[in-house]
Design an enzyme around this catalytic site. Sequence first.
Site, PDB file in Angstrom:
ATOM      1  N   TYR A  94      -9.990   3.191  16.270  1.00  0.00           N
ATOM      2  CA  TYR A  94      -8.772   3.050  14.908  1.00  0.00           C
ATOM      3  C   TYR A  94      -8.922   5.002  14.353  1.00  0.00           C
ATOM      4  O   TYR A  94      -7.937   6.151  14.658  1.00  0.00           O
ATOM      5  CB  TYR A  94      -9.321   3.191  14.299  1.00  0.00           C
ATOM      6  CG  TYR A  94      -8.698   3.612  12.514  1.00  0.00           C
ATOM      7  CD1 TYR A  94      -7.549   2.688  12.462  1.00  0.00           C
ATOM      8  CD2 TYR A  94      -8.709   4.576  11.592  1.00  0.00           C
ATOM      9  CE1 TYR A  94      -6.184   2.589  11.333  1.00  0.00           C
ATOM     10  CE2 TYR A  94      -7.990   4.953  10.339  1.00  0.00           C
ATOM     11  CZ  TYR A  94      -7.245   4.443  11.203  1.00  0.00           C
ATOM     12  OH  TYR A  94      -6.493   4.154   9.469  1.00  0.00           O
TER      13      TYR A  94
ATOM     14  N   GLY B 254       0.940  -1.271  -0.491  1.00  0.00           N
ATOM     15  CA  GLY B 254      -0.205  -0.046  -0.001  1.00  0.00           C
ATOM     16  C   GLY B 254       0.538   1.568  -0.093  1.00  0.00           C
ATOM     17  O   GLY B 254       1.889   1.349  -0.695  1.00  0.00           O
TER      18      GLY B 254
END
Length: 250
Positions: free
Chosen positions: A159, A20
Amino acid sequence: MNFNVGSDTKTVIITGGVRGIGRAASMRFAANGWLVIAGYQSRSDAALSLRTGTTSYSGRIVTVEADIADSEGREKLVNRALELTGRVDVLVNNAAISEFGLFSDISPEREKRLFDVNLFAPMNLARLVLPHMLQKKSGAIVNVSSMWGQVGASCEVQYSTAKAGLIGFTKALAKELAPSGIRVNCVAPGMIDTDMNSRLTKEERDAFADEIPMCRAGLPDEVAECIYFLSASGSYVTGQVLSPNGGYVT
Protein backbone atom coordinates in the site's frame (compact mmCIF):
# COMPACT_ATOMS: atom_id res chain seq x y z
CA MET A 1 -32.44 14.16 -13.66
CA ASN A 2 -33.65 17.38 -12.04
CA PHE A 3 -30.41 19.28 -12.46
CA ASN A 4 -30.18 21.12 -15.77
CA VAL A 5 -26.86 20.03 -17.19
CA GLY A 6 -25.33 21.30 -20.38
CA SER A 7 -22.04 21.90 -22.11
CA ASP A 8 -21.24 24.74 -19.71
CA THR A 9 -21.70 22.62 -16.57
CA LYS A 10 -18.40 21.91 -14.84
CA THR A 11 -17.96 18.17 -14.50
CA VAL A 12 -15.85 16.12 -12.11
CA ILE A 13 -15.21 12.38 -12.03
CA ILE A 14 -14.54 11.03 -8.52
CA THR A 15 -13.53 7.39 -8.15
CA GLY A 16 -14.60 5.76 -4.92
CA GLY A 17 -17.08 8.60 -4.78
CA VAL A 18 -19.88 7.15 -2.62
CA ARG A 19 -18.14 6.47 0.71
CA GLY A 20 -15.71 8.17 3.07
CA ILE A 21 -13.49 10.84 1.57
CA GLY A 22 -14.97 10.33 -1.90
CA ARG A 23 -18.52 10.79 -0.64
CA ALA A 24 -17.57 14.00 1.16
CA ALA A 25 -15.86 15.25 -2.01
CA SER A 26 -18.90 14.37 -4.14
CA MET A 27 -21.13 16.38 -1.84
CA ARG A 28 -18.70 19.31 -1.76
CA PHE A 29 -18.55 19.57 -5.56
CA ALA A 30 -22.32 19.12 -5.98
CA ALA A 31 -23.05 21.80 -3.41
CA ASN A 32 -20.96 24.18 -5.52
CA GLY A 33 -22.91 23.49 -8.70
CA TRP A 34 -20.74 20.83 -10.34
CA LEU A 35 -22.04 17.71 -12.02
CA VAL A 36 -20.44 14.80 -10.17
CA ILE A 37 -19.79 11.40 -11.73
CA ALA A 38 -19.23 9.30 -8.61
CA GLY A 39 -17.75 5.89 -9.30
CA TYR A 40 -18.14 2.87 -7.06
CA GLN A 41 -17.47 -0.84 -7.35
CA SER A 42 -19.91 -2.73 -5.16
CA ARG A 43 -21.63 -0.58 -2.53
CA SER A 44 -24.94 0.08 -4.28
CA ASP A 45 -26.51 0.93 -0.91
CA ALA A 46 -24.05 3.77 -0.39
CA ALA A 47 -24.59 4.95 -3.96
CA LEU A 48 -28.35 5.01 -3.47
CA SER A 49 -28.14 6.89 -0.18
CA LEU A 50 -25.82 9.47 -1.75
CA ARG A 51 -28.23 10.09 -4.63
CA THR A 52 -31.42 10.18 -2.57
CA GLY A 53 -30.11 11.67 0.67
CA THR A 54 -28.80 14.89 -0.83
CA THR A 55 -32.03 16.52 -1.96
CA SER A 56 -30.62 20.04 -1.82
CA TYR A 57 -28.70 19.27 -5.01
CA SER A 58 -30.74 16.44 -6.45
CA GLY A 59 -29.52 15.31 -9.85
CA ARG A 60 -26.05 16.80 -9.54
CA ILE A 61 -24.58 13.46 -8.47
CA VAL A 62 -24.63 10.59 -10.94
CA THR A 63 -23.38 7.30 -9.52
CA VAL A 64 -21.75 4.80 -11.86
CA GLU A 65 -20.93 1.21 -10.94
CA ALA A 66 -17.52 0.49 -12.42
CA ASP A 67 -14.43 -1.51 -11.55
CA ILE A 68 -11.62 0.93 -12.31
CA ALA A 69 -9.06 -1.88 -12.36
CA ASP A 70 -10.72 -2.90 -15.62
CA SER A 71 -10.47 -0.88 -18.83
CA GLU A 72 -14.21 -1.18 -19.48
CA GLY A 73 -14.96 0.22 -16.04
CA ARG A 74 -12.70 3.21 -16.58
CA GLU A 75 -14.20 3.94 -19.98
CA LYS A 76 -17.69 3.66 -18.50
CA LEU A 77 -16.95 6.46 -16.03
CA VAL A 78 -15.46 8.82 -18.60
CA ASN A 79 -18.10 8.11 -21.22
CA ARG A 80 -20.89 8.89 -18.75
CA ALA A 81 -19.42 12.34 -18.14
CA LEU A 82 -19.06 12.97 -21.86
CA GLU A 83 -22.62 11.82 -22.53
CA LEU A 84 -24.03 14.34 -20.07
CA THR A 85 -21.89 17.44 -20.63
CA GLY A 86 -19.26 16.59 -23.23
CA ARG A 87 -16.49 17.59 -20.85
CA VAL A 88 -14.32 16.49 -17.93
CA ASP A 89 -12.96 19.44 -15.99
CA VAL A 90 -11.53 17.55 -13.01
CA LEU A 91 -10.52 13.98 -12.30
CA VAL A 92 -10.23 12.96 -8.65
CA ASN A 93 -8.45 9.62 -8.29
CA ASN A 94 -9.69 8.67 -4.84
CA ALA A 95 -10.58 4.96 -4.95
CA ALA A 96 -8.17 2.71 -3.09
CA ILE A 97 -7.86 -0.64 -1.38
CA SER A 98 -5.47 -1.64 1.37
CA GLU A 99 -3.76 -4.84 2.48
CA PHE A 100 -2.51 -5.24 6.05
CA GLY A 101 0.05 -7.90 6.77
CA LEU A 102 3.70 -8.81 6.49
CA PHE A 103 5.20 -8.08 3.08
CA SER A 104 5.92 -11.77 2.40
CA ASP A 105 2.40 -12.82 3.42
CA ILE A 106 0.60 -10.79 0.75
CA SER A 107 0.05 -13.03 -2.25
CA PRO A 108 1.06 -11.89 -5.74
CA GLU A 109 -2.63 -11.89 -6.72
CA ARG A 110 -3.62 -9.57 -3.87
CA GLU A 111 -0.57 -7.43 -4.56
CA LYS A 112 -1.45 -7.08 -8.25
CA ARG A 113 -5.03 -6.07 -7.44
CA LEU A 114 -3.78 -3.42 -5.02
CA PHE A 115 -1.45 -1.86 -7.58
CA ASP A 116 -4.09 -2.09 -10.31
CA VAL A 117 -6.58 -0.09 -8.21
CA ASN A 118 -4.27 2.26 -6.31
CA LEU A 119 -1.74 3.21 -8.98
CA PHE A 120 -2.40 1.92 -12.48
CA ALA A 121 -6.10 2.86 -12.55
CA PRO A 122 -5.34 6.53 -11.75
CA MET A 123 -2.69 6.58 -14.47
CA ASN A 124 -5.01 5.02 -17.02
CA LEU A 125 -7.92 7.27 -16.10
CA ALA A 126 -5.67 10.28 -16.56
CA ARG A 127 -4.77 8.92 -19.99
CA LEU A 128 -8.48 8.78 -20.88
CA VAL A 129 -9.43 12.30 -19.76
CA LEU A 130 -6.33 14.13 -20.96
CA PRO A 131 -7.33 14.46 -24.64
CA HIS A 132 -10.44 16.38 -23.54
CA MET A 133 -8.48 18.61 -21.16
CA LEU A 134 -5.72 19.24 -23.69
CA GLN A 135 -8.28 20.30 -26.26
CA LYS A 136 -9.48 23.05 -23.88
CA LYS A 137 -6.02 23.72 -22.42
CA SER A 138 -7.51 23.54 -18.94
CA GLY A 139 -8.35 21.01 -16.29
CA ALA A 140 -7.12 19.51 -13.05
CA ILE A 141 -6.23 16.08 -11.74
CA VAL A 142 -6.13 15.41 -8.02
CA ASN A 143 -4.64 12.12 -6.85
CA VAL A 144 -5.47 10.94 -3.34
CA SER A 145 -2.39 9.29 -1.87
CA SER A 146 -1.62 8.77 1.83
CA MET A 147 0.88 9.89 4.41
CA TRP A 148 2.17 6.33 4.22
CA GLY A 149 3.17 7.08 0.66
CA GLN A 150 5.40 9.78 2.13
CA VAL A 151 6.98 7.91 5.04
CA GLY A 152 6.08 4.22 4.64
CA ALA A 153 4.17 1.96 7.01
CA SER A 154 5.19 -1.37 8.47
CA CYS A 155 2.81 -4.17 7.50
CA GLU A 156 1.48 -2.02 4.66
CA VAL A 157 4.45 -2.23 2.33
CA GLN A 158 2.50 -2.73 -0.88
CA TYR A 159 0.00 0.00 0.00
CA SER A 160 2.77 2.44 0.92
CA THR A 161 4.64 1.66 -2.28
CA ALA A 162 1.60 2.21 -4.50
CA LYS A 163 0.76 5.48 -2.74
CA ALA A 164 4.39 6.64 -3.08
CA GLY A 165 4.15 5.85 -6.78
CA LEU A 166 1.04 8.02 -6.98
CA ILE A 167 3.00 10.93 -5.53
CA GLY A 168 5.77 10.43 -8.08
CA PHE A 169 3.21 10.22 -10.86
CA THR A 170 1.67 13.49 -9.67
CA LYS A 171 4.95 15.41 -9.63
CA ALA A 172 6.14 14.14 -13.02
CA LEU A 173 2.83 14.58 -14.83
CA ALA A 174 2.41 18.06 -13.38
CA LYS A 175 5.65 19.18 -15.03
CA GLU A 176 4.66 17.62 -18.33
CA LEU A 177 1.19 19.20 -18.43
CA ALA A 178 1.84 22.62 -16.90
CA PRO A 179 2.57 24.29 -20.29
CA SER A 180 -0.86 23.05 -21.47
CA GLY A 181 -2.73 24.70 -18.60
CA ILE A 182 -3.53 21.46 -16.78
CA ARG A 183 -2.72 21.20 -13.08
CA VAL A 184 -1.90 17.92 -11.29
CA ASN A 185 -1.77 17.79 -7.50
CA CYS A 186 -1.95 15.27 -4.70
CA VAL A 187 -3.66 15.00 -1.33
CA ALA A 188 -1.94 12.70 1.16
CA PRO A 189 -4.25 12.30 4.17
CA GLY A 190 -3.23 11.08 7.58
CA MET A 191 -5.51 8.97 9.77
CA ILE A 192 -9.05 9.80 8.67
CA ASP A 193 -12.26 8.50 10.19
CA THR A 194 -13.30 6.21 7.33
CA ASP A 195 -14.14 2.54 6.77
CA MET A 196 -10.54 1.87 5.73
CA ASN A 197 -9.47 2.34 9.34
CA SER A 198 -12.34 0.28 10.78
CA ARG A 199 -10.00 -2.69 11.29
CA LEU A 200 -8.38 -0.75 14.14
CA THR A 201 -9.75 -1.32 17.63
CA LYS A 202 -10.81 1.65 19.74
CA GLU A 203 -7.67 1.21 21.81
CA GLU A 204 -5.50 1.26 18.69
CA ARG A 205 -7.29 4.33 17.35
CA ASP A 206 -6.91 6.15 20.66
CA ALA A 207 -3.21 5.28 20.82
CA PHE A 208 -2.71 6.54 17.27
CA ALA A 209 -4.60 9.75 18.05
CA ASP A 210 -2.29 10.35 21.02
CA GLU A 211 0.64 10.53 18.58
CA ILE A 212 -1.07 13.12 16.38
CA PRO A 213 -0.31 16.71 17.43
CA MET A 214 -3.98 17.66 16.96
CA CYS A 215 -4.92 14.65 19.13
CA ARG A 216 -7.64 13.27 16.84
CA ALA A 217 -8.35 11.58 13.57
CA GLY A 218 -9.29 13.75 10.61
CA LEU A 219 -12.74 13.94 9.07
CA PRO A 220 -13.62 13.13 5.44
CA ASP A 221 -14.96 16.67 5.02
CA GLU A 222 -11.55 18.08 5.95
CA VAL A 223 -9.88 16.10 3.18
CA ALA A 224 -12.67 16.98 0.74
CA GLU A 225 -11.95 20.65 1.41
CA CYS A 226 -8.34 20.10 0.29
CA ILE A 227 -9.46 18.20 -2.81
CA TYR A 228 -11.88 20.95 -3.77
CA PHE A 229 -9.29 23.68 -3.31
CA LEU A 230 -6.80 21.91 -5.57
CA SER A 231 -9.54 21.29 -8.14
CA ALA A 232 -11.41 24.58 -8.28
CA SER A 233 -8.93 27.13 -6.94
CA GLY A 234 -5.16 27.25 -6.67
CA SER A 235 -4.66 28.37 -10.27
CA TYR A 236 -0.88 28.64 -9.70
CA VAL A 237 -0.61 25.41 -7.72
CA THR A 238 0.62 22.27 -9.47
CA GLY A 239 2.89 19.35 -8.66
CA GLN A 240 2.20 19.73 -4.94
CA VAL A 241 1.37 17.30 -2.13
CA LEU A 242 -1.09 18.66 0.43
CA SER A 243 -1.18 16.47 3.51
CA PRO A 244 -4.08 16.95 5.95
CA ASN A 245 -2.68 14.83 8.78
CA GLY A 246 -3.08 16.85 11.98
CA GLY A 247 0.66 17.46 12.11
CA TYR A 248 1.61 13.78 12.26
CA VAL A 249 3.88 13.98 9.19
CA THR A 250 5.75 17.18 8.37
